[in-house]
Design a protein around this motif. Sequence first.
Motif, PDB file in Angstrom:
ATOM      1  N   VAL A  49       1.569   5.990   9.077  1.00 48.84           N
ATOM      2  CA  VAL A  49       0.390   6.136   8.226  1.00 48.84           C
ATOM      3  C   VAL A  49       0.243   4.859   7.410  1.00 48.84           C
ATOM      4  N   ILE A  50      -0.908   4.204   7.546  1.00 44.79           N
ATOM      5  CA  ILE A  50      -1.194   2.984   6.790  1.00 44.79           C
ATOM      6  C   ILE A  50      -2.330   3.320   5.833  1.00 44.79           C
ATOM      7  N   ASP A  51      -1.984   3.436   4.570  1.00 47.29           N
ATOM      8  CA  ASP A  51      -2.905   3.968   3.570  1.00 47.29           C
ATOM      9  C   ASP A  51      -3.683   2.855   2.873  1.00 47.29           C
ATOM     10  N   ASP A  52      -4.955   3.105   2.648  1.00 50.25           N
ATOM     11  CA  ASP A  52      -5.770   2.272   1.766  1.00 50.25           C
ATOM     12  C   ASP A  52      -5.967   0.858   2.313  1.00 50.25           C
ATOM     13  N   VAL A  53      -6.589   0.742   3.475  1.00 50.96           N
ATOM     14  CA  VAL A  53      -6.915  -0.559   4.061  1.00 50.96           C
ATOM     15  C   VAL A  53      -8.232  -1.042   3.465  1.00 50.96           C
ATOM     16  N   TRP A  54      -8.232  -2.234   2.910  1.00 49.96           N
ATOM     17  CA  TRP A  54      -9.403  -2.711   2.160  1.00 49.96           C
ATOM     18  C   TRP A  54     -10.259  -3.729   2.924  1.00 49.96           C
ATOM     19  N   SER A  55      -9.723  -4.305   4.012  1.00 47.18           N
ATOM     20  CA  SER A  55     -10.525  -5.315   4.710  1.00 47.18           C
ATOM     21  C   SER A  55     -10.147  -5.360   6.182  1.00 47.18           C
ATOM     22  N   SER A  56     -11.081  -5.858   6.985  1.00 46.67           N
ATOM     23  CA  SER A  56     -10.822  -6.030   8.416  1.00 46.67           C
ATOM     24  C   SER A  56      -9.729  -7.065   8.641  1.00 46.67           C
ATOM     25  N   THR A  57      -9.661  -8.062   7.761  1.00 55.65           N
ATOM     26  CA  THR A  57      -8.617  -9.083   7.882  1.00 55.65           C
ATOM     27  C   THR A  57      -7.229  -8.467   7.728  1.00 55.65           C
ATOM     28  N   ASP A  58      -7.099  -7.597   6.732  1.00 52.91           N
ATOM     29  CA  ASP A  58      -5.819  -6.917   6.546  1.00 52.91           C
ATOM     30  C   ASP A  58      -5.449  -6.108   7.780  1.00 52.91           C
ATOM     31  N   TRP A  59      -6.425  -5.397   8.329  1.00 51.89           N
ATOM     32  CA  TRP A  59      -6.123  -4.595   9.514  1.00 51.89           C
ATOM     33  C   TRP A  59      -5.718  -5.486  10.689  1.00 51.89           C
ATOM     34  N   GLY A  60      -6.363  -6.644  10.821  1.00 54.14           N
ATOM     35  CA  GLY A  60      -5.992  -7.551  11.893  1.00 54.14           C
ATOM     36  C   GLY A  60      -4.542  -7.991  11.797  1.00 54.14           C
ATOM     37  N   LEU A  61      -4.077  -8.255  10.579  1.00 54.80           N
ATOM     38  CA  LEU A  61      -2.681  -8.634  10.387  1.00 54.80           C
ATOM     39  C   LEU A  61      -1.742  -7.476  10.725  1.00 54.80           C
ATOM     40  N   VAL A  62      -2.129  -6.258  10.315  1.00 48.61           N
ATOM     41  CA  VAL A  62      -1.303  -5.089  10.629  1.00 48.61           C
ATOM     42  C   VAL A  62      -1.240  -4.880  12.137  1.00 48.61           C
ATOM     43  N   LYS A  63      -2.388  -4.938  12.773  1.00 49.21           N
ATOM     44  CA  LYS A  63      -2.455  -4.690  14.210  1.00 49.21           C
ATOM     45  C   LYS A  63      -1.612  -5.686  14.999  1.00 49.21           C
ATOM     46  N   SER A  64      -1.539  -6.905  14.497  1.00 50.18           N
ATOM     47  CA  SER A  64      -0.798  -7.944  15.222  1.00 50.18           C
ATOM     48  C   SER A  64       0.690  -7.680  15.294  1.00 50.18           C
ATOM     49  N   VAL A  65       1.219  -6.855  14.399  1.00 47.03           N
ATOM     50  CA  VAL A  65       2.652  -6.587  14.421  1.00 47.03           C
ATOM     51  C   VAL A  65       2.976  -5.207  14.985  1.00 47.03           C
ATOM     52  N   LEU A  66       1.961  -4.449  15.376  1.00 45.18           N
ATOM     53  CA  LEU A  66       2.218  -3.128  15.948  1.00 45.18           C
ATOM     54  C   LEU A  66       2.556  -3.261  17.428  1.00 45.18           C
ATOM     55  N   PRO A  67       3.683  -2.726  17.880  1.00 45.34           N
ATOM     56  CA  PRO A  67       4.039  -2.794  19.312  1.00 45.34           C
ATOM     57  C   PRO A  67       3.007  -2.083  20.165  1.00 45.34           C
ATOM     58  N   GLN A  68       2.495  -2.755  21.160  1.00 42.71           N
ATOM     59  CA  GLN A  68       1.535  -2.168  22.095  1.00 42.71           C
ATOM     60  C   GLN A  68       2.322  -1.641  23.290  1.00 42.71           C
ATOM     61  N   ASN A  69       2.615  -0.330  23.299  1.00 45.19           N
ATOM     62  CA  ASN A  69       3.403   0.236  24.383  1.00 45.19           C
ATOM     63  C   ASN A  69       2.728   1.488  24.917  1.00 45.19           C
ATOM     64  N   SER A  70       3.349   2.104  25.860  1.00 45.91           N
ATOM     65  CA  SER A  70       2.811   3.327  26.487  1.00 45.91           C
ATOM     66  C   SER A  70       3.717   4.508  26.194  1.00 45.91           C
ATOM     67  N   HIS A  71       4.196   4.599  24.944  1.00 45.12           N
ATOM     68  CA  HIS A  71       5.121   5.670  24.558  1.00 45.12           C
ATOM     69  C   HIS A  71       4.447   6.701  23.658  1.00 45.12           C
ATOM     70  N   HIS A  72       3.114   6.814  23.740  1.00 40.56           N
ATOM     71  CA  HIS A  72       2.371   7.807  22.959  1.00 40.56           C
ATOM     72  C   HIS A  72       2.474   7.542  21.450  1.00 40.56           C
ATOM     73  N   SER A  73       2.584   6.292  21.057  1.00 36.77           N
ATOM     74  CA  SER A  73       2.654   5.972  19.625  1.00 36.77           C
ATOM     75  C   SER A  73       1.293   6.177  18.978  1.00 36.77           C
ATOM     76  N   ARG A  74       1.323   6.491  17.664  1.00 37.12           N
ATOM     77  CA  ARG A  74       0.097   6.815  16.956  1.00 37.12           C
ATOM     78  C   ARG A  74       0.089   6.178  15.561  1.00 37.12           C
ATOM     79  N   VAL A  75      -1.106   5.806  15.104  1.00 31.75           N
ATOM     80  CA  VAL A  75      -1.291   5.232  13.774  1.00 31.75           C
ATOM     81  C   VAL A  75      -2.459   5.956  13.109  1.00 31.75           C
ATOM     82  N   ILE A  76      -2.284   6.307  11.834  1.00 34.90           N
ATOM     83  CA  ILE A  76      -3.357   6.892  11.031  1.00 34.90           C
ATOM     84  C   ILE A  76      -3.647   5.928   9.880  1.00 34.90           C
ATOM     85  N   THR A  77      -4.890   5.553   9.718  1.00 32.33           N
ATOM     86  CA  THR A  77      -5.266   4.681   8.597  1.00 32.33           C
ATOM     87  C   THR A  77      -6.232   5.428   7.687  1.00 32.33           C
TER      88      THR A  77
END
Length: 911
Positions: free
Chosen positions: A245-273
């Motif tokens: 759970v990533i709470d209180d995202v204030w800008s698209s730039t911030d989300w881009g930085l978060v997304k860049s460090v999230l592992p992109q896999n096929s293990h049914h991982s989930r993110v809630i913002t």
Amino acid sequence: MERAMVSASTGAMTSLLAKLTALLSEEYTKQKGVRRKIESMRDELGSMNALLVKLADAEELDGQLKQWRNSVRELAYDMEDCIDSFTLKLAHGDGAQPGVMKKMARKIKRLWARHKVANQIEELTARVKEVSDRRSRYKLDDESFIRSATHGHGAIDPRLPVLLAESMGLVGINGPRDVITGWLMDGEPHLKVVAIVGFGGLGKTTLAMEVYRSLGGHFHHKASTSVSRRLDLKKLTKDKRYLIVIDDVWSSTDWGLVKSVLPQNSHHSRVITTTRISSVAKCCSSDSKELIYEIEPLNNVDSRSLFMRRIFQPDDDCPSQLEVVSNAILKKCGGLPLAIITISSLLSTKPKIREQWERVKNGIGSSREEASTQMKNILLFSYYDLPYYLKTCLLYVSMFPEDHVIERRTLIWKWIAEGLVDEEMGQTTVEVGEAYFNELINRSMIQPVDIEYDGKARACRLHDVLLDILVALSGEENFVTICNGYGAKNLLGKIRRLSLHDKYTENEVEQLSTTDLVHVRSVHAFGSGKDIFDQLDCPAMRVLDLEGCSLWLQVKNIHKCLQLRYLNLRWAGITEVPNEIGNLQYLETLDLRGRSQEGKLPPAIGELRRLKHLLVSYKSELPSEITNLRALQVLLMPTINSVKLVEWLGELRELRELYMGSVKPDGIDELRRYKESFATSLHELGRHNLRLLHIYRHPDGSGVVNPLIDACFSSVPSPAARINPLVHISHLDTWVPTMEMRYLRVLGDLQCLLFLCITVDDFAAGVVESYLICSNGFQCLKEFEFDIYAPGGRIGLVFAPGAMPELQTLRLSLKAKGTKGDHGISTDFGLEHLSALKRVCVATHCYDGATTMEVESFEAAIRNAVSGHPNHSRIELALSRRGEHEMLKDSQEEHEVSAGQEGGQVGLREG
């Protein structure tokens, strides 16, 4: 908003009046003219304070009143600084020093101090007269001028533990939760992101965390963090199958930085913002399709349900005379959960009289088009209704950064150090501070974090909407000056309290470098890495918190901060604690945990006779002078290096919490002395105030002894131990070298025990044991934690019918190895017999030869055990893994199983 800013002035004046009264009892005030002037000032200031108290409940302030109030506030601060400085000089002058010349020097110093304070009293008297004349000249006391509206305040709600656990009510949350759960658990293997969008106060975070809790057991790893306005990438981790759970995202730039460090896999991982901004929500949601849940205000039915259950008992109905006004209040709340909870929390403290409720309704203000603006009005109205001492304590919380988790205990210690907690008959200042904290939660002004076994919140946080309001109020009142990168105000004036956030600017640093900090009373640095105070010289400072300031290599000139009451150097990179720390005669809290330096602390620590809370790192060695301290209430000393220290513990009559390490004796004789001394000291502590005991396991396990075992668990007690020394203990956390039936028997008889953690150090290799928890012990236990610390045998627990009837939280840390087939312990351990159970947390040990299949089988068995509980729908399950990287692949399973079957036998022990 003007009314809110009187609170800090009132708090400053109250503290000053108490010190003036104390000053009149001193011998030196009998000098000609001095006593009369002090009495005159006290009386005049008392009259001013009466007006300040009245203004604290006034609806608005005229410009003249605001100016007069500011003058009174600054006058009160300056007078208190003068008195404190004078008292300190005399106290140091009166220290015992042998020799005629030193006595003469002390006398001259005292006379000089008196002469200086006499001049200051003359100046302050003139200021008092000027402020008083202005009040009379403009008739500021006139009732028609200030239009007061006096409120009372209710007692702490006796339903507080229940209200804490259900503070957001979860009313109307089932539908939104099920929708989002369906999106997340649709079986698609790729990473999926769901965004929850809506303005502040709608319950975005509450909804996200409810989904998080309900799905947590389906993921290998889970975590929650807040981006807020400042992103910290260090909080995010790369895991296998994760739920974040990533709470209180204030800008698209911030989300881009978060997304860049999230592992992109096929293990049914989930993110809630969660976010307040629709465009950011679109950016966050999964690329394949927009998974955006736009949270809506509560409907009329859910709004009324949330409102009523906060005020009335479950079986009570709203009185008919309150129906119309309650509907009008709910209409103004506009379906905002935060607004409904805040205003109903306020009403719960008031008599159920229509006139009272009408006044609350009228105070909210007329309806606005912007719901967020209306909610701010509601929060302000609830703030206005607080008694002045709670306003001051709440303003103090404004110095913490957004989304910061504020520990209850340290916050109360800081309130006390700042003089914000009034003493009350029959209660300690800590108990009064606890009442303040609880009342702020009860009124929903602060949000509880981690409700513990005793119904208390471990910590709190502020809703960001309320934080914005408090920051504005604190700035206008010159209560707190905040450097956070947004341009601090009041940097060129008198700074009373300074909060340094981790993103302060170079411009702010430059301004601070030229600012006189002689008046600063409190400094908090949240992760700041620059030596803003290269030469620390703040004689009025009461609180210094440098926790986590990694570049603070040493505390310079700490001996000049003679008023210091609270000093936190935890993880501050301190390489040396200067011996001059002994000059801090008023110090009550000293936190040295995480110190990088090993070895002895300076002997001068033994001079801190008023110290109540001492917390040190396990690497630190306490000097023998520590035995001079007698006022300690909380002591954390993991390293025990002498029998003398153990004997000294028995002399601490006020000690309530003891965190101590195990001992590593040098030979049989020293071991015997340790055991005897600890048994005697523990019985002395148990006779007085000790309520919490935590025995740490030494990092070096060889030769380590837990002295608690022989002091309490001996089958043939000594004459001194015929009464269990733990009889009044409510919290016990200890380790045992091996698990024995007698330990459970002794602990089960402790009638005050609410929390118990047992860590088993080791066990004979290959042996498999299960211990039966019978129905006649642990009658009051609320939380139980059982942990296997080191590799060895496999042990577990079995709960008999009626066992632990009050247990709400069960935490287990067990080995998966050997749980598959006939050779392992049974995972059918009687969980269904724990009738009051609310949450189960299980950490699976994946090392010691455990295979993937064994781990997954063990976790499935835990889920089945929970699903078989009569109240399974209301039980929160959390699963985690330890040492997952050491887990063997399934191809090795057959070999490991056959090897394991050559091990020991299965047995059941009763305890």
